[in-house]
Enzyme design. Sequence first.
Site: not given
Length: 373
Positions: A60, A63, A114, A217
């Site tokens: 993730s 992202k 997320s 992140k």
Amino acid sequence: MPRFARCVFAVFLAVSCLSSSLACQAAAPETAAAAFILMEAGSGRVLASRNETQERSIASTTKIMTCLVALEHSELTEKVTVKREHLREGSSMYLLEGETLTMEELLYGLMLPSGNDAAECIAAHCGGNGGSAQFVRWMNEKAKALGMEHTSFANPSGLDEMGHSSCALDMARLAAYAMQNPTFARIVSTRTASVGTRTMTNHNKLLASYSGCVGLKTGYTGDAGRTLVTCAERGGMRMIAVTLHDGSDWADHAALYDYGFSAYALSSGAKKGEAYGSVSVDGQSVSAVAAESFCYPVSESESLSVRAELPQTVSAPVRKGQTFGTLVISCGETEVGRVDLVSARSVQAQETKSETSKNKSLAEKLWQFLSAK
């Protein structure tokens, strides 16, 4: 003392002094990561790394690019309606089919909990008739523009898929660029956000546990393992840390930042508006000043040096801010940056003797003509 003994003692002292000197310099910490990097964001200098160009699944942390591309291809106030095909497995902001949210709300759902559902919803909306496929093309175009040579995106969420990978170096470059966007930085530094009846918490634990952390992140899939990209600031210096497939990522990031902030400090190589030499403009001395400031992280044993590359003479006219040459900045023997040197003021062209004589003659003739009348 016998001569042989004196020699041994001298060697022992030399080795001891060398060992003490080396001990004074902080060593980069070991990490449990398959690949990692610590980078100073402003200069791009790599302070510590291992396998930083090794291509791996990134989960993730994908992202980061999804959010950045969405910000470049939409407005925060745009209304987006959720469709059934947007709902995905894995982490989620728990979107419901048929509900309508703003792009800004979806971006919070993308970066804090997320949400894979948020990623698909965002990509489909921004991509228009081209849908998610068009959005992914934009992601790859942006990666190419940023020099991410070891990166290929296949989806906006980061779920494991053939052809979807990056490396620690590329992700650090992406993070450093993304953090320059004020809206992006605001979102990823937010600990909690409310969207309707939802209260979403940022998965990045370092925001609360490490002083100076301002984003970024987290990620996890079976293939990627635990992935983490973070950003921290202290003393005017911004650093990016990336770990891929790291079961001890929180501790490793804290250790990397402790090392970076203790072993390095920003040094000024150039100050905007400061003179670094002069140029003769038709006999007049004109200062050549730095067009911008330049800073670079250095350790205690390092220092910056500068060299001005300037012409000796320049012909007028010269305008203020006109480029004269370049200030070359080095750390040791390595060139680390260049800054334009520009004119500190304007200089008008002076009339030559022939031009002055010609203008005087014309004035006299005009006076004679008017006097005759």
